[in-house]
Design an enzyme around this catalytic site. Sequence first.
Site, PDB file in Angstrom:
ATOM      1  N   HIS A 221      24.441  61.208  39.914  1.00 34.72           N
ATOM      2  CA  HIS A 221      25.494  62.167  40.256  1.00 34.72           C
ATOM      3  C   HIS A 221      26.877  61.553  40.036  1.00 34.72           C
ATOM      4  O   HIS A 221      27.759  62.184  39.438  1.00 34.72           O
ATOM      5  CB  HIS A 221      25.350  62.618  41.706  1.00 34.72           C
ATOM      6  CG  HIS A 221      26.495  63.447  42.199  1.00 34.72           C
ATOM      7  ND1 HIS A 221      26.547  64.814  42.055  1.00 34.72           N
ATOM      8  CD2 HIS A 221      27.650  63.099  42.824  1.00 34.72           C
ATOM      9  CE1 HIS A 221      27.680  65.274  42.560  1.00 34.72           C
ATOM     10  NE2 HIS A 221      28.366  64.244  43.043  1.00 34.72           N
ATOM     11  N   GLU A 222      27.070  60.335  40.513  1.00 32.31           N
ATOM     12  CA  GLU A 222      28.371  59.684  40.341  1.00 32.31           C
ATOM     13  C   GLU A 222      28.662  59.413  38.864  1.00 32.31           C
ATOM     14  O   GLU A 222      29.812  59.513  38.421  1.00 32.31           O
ATOM     15  CB  GLU A 222      28.435  58.387  41.151  1.00 32.31           C
ATOM     16  CG  GLU A 222      28.298  58.580  42.658  1.00 32.31           C
ATOM     17  CD  GLU A 222      29.275  59.597  43.227  1.00 32.31           C
ATOM     18  OE1 GLU A 222      30.388  59.732  42.678  1.00 32.31           O
ATOM     19  OE2 GLU A 222      28.928  60.274  44.216  1.00 32.31           O
TER      20      GLU A 222
ATOM     21  N   HIS B   3      30.210  62.288  37.156  1.00 35.31           N
ATOM     22  CA  HIS B   3      31.678  62.340  37.212  1.00 35.31           C
ATOM     23  C   HIS B   3      32.293  61.502  36.094  1.00 35.31           C
ATOM     24  O   HIS B   3      33.324  61.866  35.528  1.00 35.31           O
ATOM     25  CB  HIS B   3      32.170  61.837  38.565  1.00 35.31           C
ATOM     26  CG  HIS B   3      31.870  62.757  39.700  1.00 35.31           C
ATOM     27  ND1 HIS B   3      32.167  64.108  39.667  1.00 35.31           N
ATOM     28  CD2 HIS B   3      31.297  62.530  40.914  1.00 35.31           C
ATOM     29  CE1 HIS B   3      31.799  64.671  40.806  1.00 35.31           C
ATOM     30  NE2 HIS B   3      31.259  63.744  41.576  1.00 35.31           N
TER      31      HIS B   3
ATOM     32  N   HIS C  84      34.825  62.760  33.205  1.00 39.13           N
ATOM     33  CA  HIS C  84      36.083  62.077  32.885  1.00 39.13           C
ATOM     34  C   HIS C  84      36.170  61.776  31.393  1.00 39.13           C
ATOM     35  O   HIS C  84      37.206  62.019  30.758  1.00 39.13           O
ATOM     36  CB  HIS C  84      36.180  60.779  33.696  1.00 39.13           C
ATOM     37  CG  HIS C  84      37.491  60.088  33.564  1.00 39.13           C
ATOM     38  ND1 HIS C  84      37.663  58.739  33.807  1.00 39.13           N
ATOM     39  CD2 HIS C  84      38.717  60.549  33.207  1.00 39.13           C
ATOM     40  CE1 HIS C  84      38.928  58.415  33.607  1.00 39.13           C
ATOM     41  NE2 HIS C  84      39.581  59.491  33.243  1.00 39.13           N
TER      42      HIS C  84
END
Length: 226
Positions: free
Chosen positions: A96-97, A100, A104
Amino acid sequence: MTVYWILFIGIALLSYLAQANVKRKFEKYAKLPLQSGLTGKEVAERMLHDNGIYDVEVTSTSGMLTDFYNPATKTVNLSESVYASDSVAAAAVAAHECGHALQHAQAYAPLRMRSALVPVVQFSSSIMTWILLAGLLLLKTFPQLLLIGICLFAMTTLFSLITLPVEINASQRALIWLNRSGITNVSNHGAAADALKSAAYTYVVAALSSLATLVYYILVYSSRRN
């Protein structure tokens, strides 16, 4: 106002239940090991590299469920229980991280909007509570002060609303990659999806709570002449 307080108490209860649920789910799936034996750190690095990202570092941070991606430093920061764990929960959080980080790298519009709002929200949060309190106390003599507080609070509400698509999209990216890469399989992919769905509920409740509070302050300001 009575209806508002019923709504506010209801949302507070939902928030408590959502937080308790996500903690319970992650504790449950933290006991479910990956067949590959990969740790959260290794899952994160593999997902980043599979997507052509080599300039993001995976680091460990203290605390529980304190995982986050920092676009300013290009770091995926995993809590200690995720960083070194080979569980399904750790894999889901790590992926999940990294979702991100993919956002980006691909200039995902909602993430860019949220990042742009960070300094504004930090400033608003630092003075908002005091201005709102003073605005309520001086409502009859200086209503403009409450209006300023409402504008500041509106920025934090906007931030919460923009956070929703950012978090949901990161989870979608994570689940697609986990399945495609074989990190999860038919026996445990549902657990990873359930863990991330539970986490998403907390953001939904937070956004609803912020929106309800904003509406309350607007109603107070609107009824100042009554």
